[in-house]
Write a protein that holds these residues in place. Structure first.
Motif, PDB file in Angstrom:
ATOM      1  N   PRO A  43      91.230  56.336  86.653  1.00  0.00           N
ATOM      2  CA  PRO A  43      91.464  56.772  85.261  1.00  0.00           C
ATOM      3  C   PRO A  43      90.306  56.332  84.377  1.00  0.00           C
ATOM      4  O   PRO A  43      89.764  55.243  84.554  1.00  0.00           O
ATOM      5  N   MET A  44      89.924  57.192  83.439  1.00  0.00           N
ATOM      6  CA  MET A  44      88.865  56.835  82.506  1.00  0.00           C
ATOM      7  C   MET A  44      89.389  55.775  81.537  1.00  0.00           C
ATOM      8  O   MET A  44      90.589  55.676  81.308  1.00  0.00           O
ATOM      9  N   GLU A  45      88.489  54.971  80.988  1.00  0.00           N
ATOM     10  CA  GLU A  45      88.859  53.865  80.099  1.00  0.00           C
ATOM     11  C   GLU A  45      88.610  54.243  78.654  1.00  0.00           C
ATOM     12  O   GLU A  45      87.625  54.903  78.328  1.00  0.00           O
ATOM     13  N   VAL A  46      89.503  53.794  77.757  1.00  0.00           N
ATOM     14  CA  VAL A  46      89.386  54.074  76.330  1.00  0.00           C
ATOM     15  C   VAL A  46      88.326  53.170  75.729  1.00  0.00           C
ATOM     16  O   VAL A  46      88.317  51.954  75.969  1.00  0.00           O
ATOM     17  N   LEU A  47      87.408  53.771  74.963  1.00  0.00           N
ATOM     18  CA  LEU A  47      86.391  52.995  74.241  1.00  0.00           C
ATOM     19  C   LEU A  47      86.982  52.496  72.933  1.00  0.00           C
ATOM     20  O   LEU A  47      87.530  53.282  72.168  1.00  0.00           O
ATOM     21  N   GLU A  48      86.867  51.231  72.661  1.00  0.00           N
ATOM     22  CA  GLU A  48      87.335  50.655  71.406  1.00  0.00           C
ATOM     23  C   GLU A  48      86.197  50.748  70.393  1.00  0.00           C
ATOM     24  O   GLU A  48      85.065  50.390  70.694  1.00  0.00           O
TER      25      GLU A  48
END
Length: 49
Positions: A43-48
């Motif tokens: 799964p791709m990771e969310v950029l904060e």
């Protein structure tokens, strides 16, 4: 938000955000409720921001 479809759970974006692949460094823009895609098998990771 998480939905289960068969054996793979679908995770959806909680707000407008960008996601990235830690392996190939691809960036995508998502809107609230869009499914977070998989890239390079993970799964791709969310950029904060």
């Amino acid at each position: 938000m998480e939905l289960k479809t068969g054996l793979i759970s679908v995770v959806r974006a909680e707000k407008d955000c960008e996601v990235y692949c830690p392996i190939c460094h691809k960036l995508l823009e998502l809107h609230k409720g869009d499914p977070i895609p998989r890239c390079c098998g993970k799964p791709m990771e969310v950029l904060e921001k």
